[in-house]
Design a protein around this motif. Structure first.
Motif, mmCIF file in Angstrom:
data_model
loop_
_atom_site.group_PDB
_atom_site.id
_atom_site.type_symbol
_atom_site.label_atom_id
_atom_site.label_comp_id
_atom_site.label_asym_id
_atom_site.label_seq_id
_atom_site.Cartn_x
_atom_site.Cartn_y
_atom_site.Cartn_z
ATOM 1 N N THR A 157 -41.483 7.889 43.725
ATOM 2 C CA THR A 157 -41.897 7.121 42.667
ATOM 3 C C THR A 157 -41.516 8.202 41.543
ATOM 4 O OG1 THR A 157 -44.079 7.467 42.940
ATOM 5 C CG2 THR A 157 -43.018 5.445 43.872
ATOM 6 N N GLU A 158 -41.696 7.704 40.357
ATOM 7 C CA GLU A 158 -41.675 8.621 39.057
ATOM 8 C C GLU A 158 -42.850 8.560 38.287
ATOM 9 O OE1 GLU A 158 -38.863 9.309 35.119
ATOM 10 O OE2 GLU A 158 -38.273 7.812 36.685
ATOM 11 N N GLU A 159 -43.590 9.505 37.735
ATOM 12 C CA GLU A 159 -44.452 9.485 36.812
ATOM 13 C C GLU A 159 -44.283 9.427 35.473
ATOM 14 O OE1 GLU A 159 -47.643 12.094 38.320
ATOM 15 O OE2 GLU A 159 -47.606 11.433 40.224
ATOM 16 N N LEU A 160 -44.501 8.590 34.679
ATOM 17 C CA LEU A 160 -44.322 8.599 33.272
ATOM 18 C C LEU A 160 -45.486 9.286 32.576
ATOM 19 C CD1 LEU A 160 -42.389 5.203 33.065
ATOM 20 C CD2 LEU A 160 -41.361 7.499 33.302
ATOM 21 N N PRO A 161 -45.010 9.752 31.327
ATOM 22 C CA PRO A 161 -46.153 10.336 30.516
ATOM 23 C C PRO A 161 -47.065 9.118 29.879
ATOM 24 C CG PRO A 161 -44.257 10.805 29.671
ATOM 25 C CD PRO A 161 -43.862 10.108 30.790
ATOM 26 N N ALA A 162 -48.185 9.376 29.899
ATOM 27 C CA ALA A 162 -48.854 8.231 28.996
ATOM 28 C C ALA A 162 -48.355 7.951 27.707
ATOM 29 C CB ALA A 162 -50.673 8.583 28.978
ATOM 30 N N VAL A 163 -48.413 6.675 27.454
ATOM 31 C CA VAL A 163 -47.766 6.321 26.161
ATOM 32 C C VAL A 163 -48.964 5.877 25.246
ATOM 33 C CG1 VAL A 163 -46.445 4.476 25.111
ATOM 34 C CG2 VAL A 163 -45.851 5.035 27.273
ATOM 35 N N ARG A 164 -48.795 6.480 24.192
ATOM 36 C CA ARG A 164 -49.950 6.430 23.072
ATOM 37 C C ARG A 164 -49.668 5.186 22.339
ATOM 38 N NH1 ARG A 164 -51.693 11.348 20.075
ATOM 39 N NH2 ARG A 164 -53.456 9.951 19.524
ATOM 40 N N ARG A 165 -50.657 4.455 22.282
ATOM 41 C CA ARG A 165 -50.437 3.308 21.433
ATOM 42 C C ARG A 165 -51.024 3.280 20.188
ATOM 43 N NH1 ARG A 165 -48.035 -0.975 24.353
ATOM 44 N NH2 ARG A 165 -48.577 -0.461 26.769
ATOM 45 N N LEU A 166 -50.365 2.948 19.096
ATOM 46 C CA LEU A 166 -50.944 2.865 17.799
ATOM 47 C C LEU A 166 -51.738 1.875 17.495
ATOM 48 C CD1 LEU A 166 -47.660 3.945 15.781
ATOM 49 C CD2 LEU A 166 -49.683 5.398 16.556
ATOM 50 N N PRO A 167 -52.808 1.898 16.721
ATOM 51 C CA PRO A 167 -53.896 0.740 16.445
ATOM 52 C C PRO A 167 -52.935 -0.317 15.776
ATOM 53 C CG PRO A 167 -54.448 2.481 15.119
ATOM 54 C CD PRO A 167 -53.261 3.173 16.130
ATOM 55 N N PRO A 168 -53.403 -1.414 15.904
ATOM 56 C CA PRO A 168 -52.373 -2.409 15.077
ATOM 57 C C PRO A 168 -52.576 -2.310 13.617
ATOM 58 C CG PRO A 168 -54.442 -3.751 16.175
ATOM 59 C CD PRO A 168 -54.276 -2.117 16.649
ATOM 60 N N LEU A 169 -51.806 -2.779 12.768
ATOM 61 C CA LEU A 169 -51.912 -2.585 11.530
ATOM 62 C C LEU A 169 -53.004 -3.681 10.828
ATOM 63 C CD1 LEU A 169 -48.228 -2.165 10.548
ATOM 64 C CD2 LEU A 169 -49.809 -0.563 10.544
ATOM 65 N N PRO A 170 -53.721 -3.402 9.809
ATOM 66 C CA PRO A 170 -54.592 -4.368 9.133
ATOM 67 C C PRO A 170 -53.749 -5.509 8.766
ATOM 68 C CG PRO A 170 -54.599 -2.254 7.955
ATOM 69 C CD PRO A 170 -53.866 -2.176 9.123
ATOM 70 N N GLN A 171 -54.399 -6.791 8.785
ATOM 71 C CA GLN A 171 -53.558 -7.799 8.445
ATOM 72 C C GLN A 171 -54.097 -8.134 6.883
ATOM 73 O OE1 GLN A 171 -54.773 -11.228 10.991
ATOM 74 N NE2 GLN A 171 -53.468 -10.492 12.650
ATOM 75 N N ALA A 172 -53.186 -8.819 6.161
ATOM 76 C CA ALA A 172 -53.426 -8.993 4.796
ATOM 77 C C ALA A 172 -54.402 -10.073 4.633
ATOM 78 C CB ALA A 172 -52.323 -9.349 4.086
ATOM 79 N N PRO A 173 -55.518 -9.730 3.743
ATOM 80 C CA PRO A 173 -56.575 -10.939 3.782
ATOM 81 C C PRO A 173 -55.950 -12.207 3.577
ATOM 82 C CG PRO A 173 -56.712 -9.702 1.935
ATOM 83 C CD PRO A 173 -55.730 -8.928 2.896
#
Length: 120
Positions: free
Chosen positions: A70-86
């Motif tokens: 099996t192949e071990e992939l590096p951890a993927v950093r997820r960006l926080p979601p963009l703030p929604q317009a009010p």
């Protein structure tokens, strides 16, 4: 008369013959190893076991012992979601127009929609 000659074999027979030779050789090797293992002393068995542990410890970080299926992939950093317009606040509903004096108290708010106010 479609009888095969005595030396002829079908397509699967060579593989069957090879397997029989391989399994017979494997069985002979296993019996030879078992006979040797029964003949050695406990002291020699312990010495060989320690040598085997040391040898495996020296080579366990070398290829092909480090190859993985099996192949071990590096951890993927997820960006926080963009703030929604009010969201715009909805405008308050418009007050219905006052009924004209002398009418039955219904205010026309659109085609086919009539709101009847209670009498004072």
């Amino acid at each position: 008369m479609n009888a095969a000659p005595p030396g002829a074999v079908d397509g699967a027979a060579p593989w069957r013959l090879r397997w029989q030779h391989f399994s017979a050789a494997t069985l002979r090797a296993y019996h030879a190893y078992a006979s040797w293992l029964v003949s050695i002393s406990w002291r020699r068995f312990v010495v060989l076991a320690v040598i085997l542990v040391v040898a495996v410890d020296m080579v366990h970080d070398k290829p092909p012992l480090t190859w993985r299926i099996t192949e071990e992939l590096p951890a993927v950093r997820r960006l926080p979601p963009l703030p929604q317009a009010p969201r715009p606040t909805p405008a308050p509903p418009a007050e219905p127009a006052e009924a004209a004096p002398g009418s039955d108290g219904a205010a026309d708010t659109g085609p086919g929609v009539h709101i009847r106010k209670p009498a004072p």
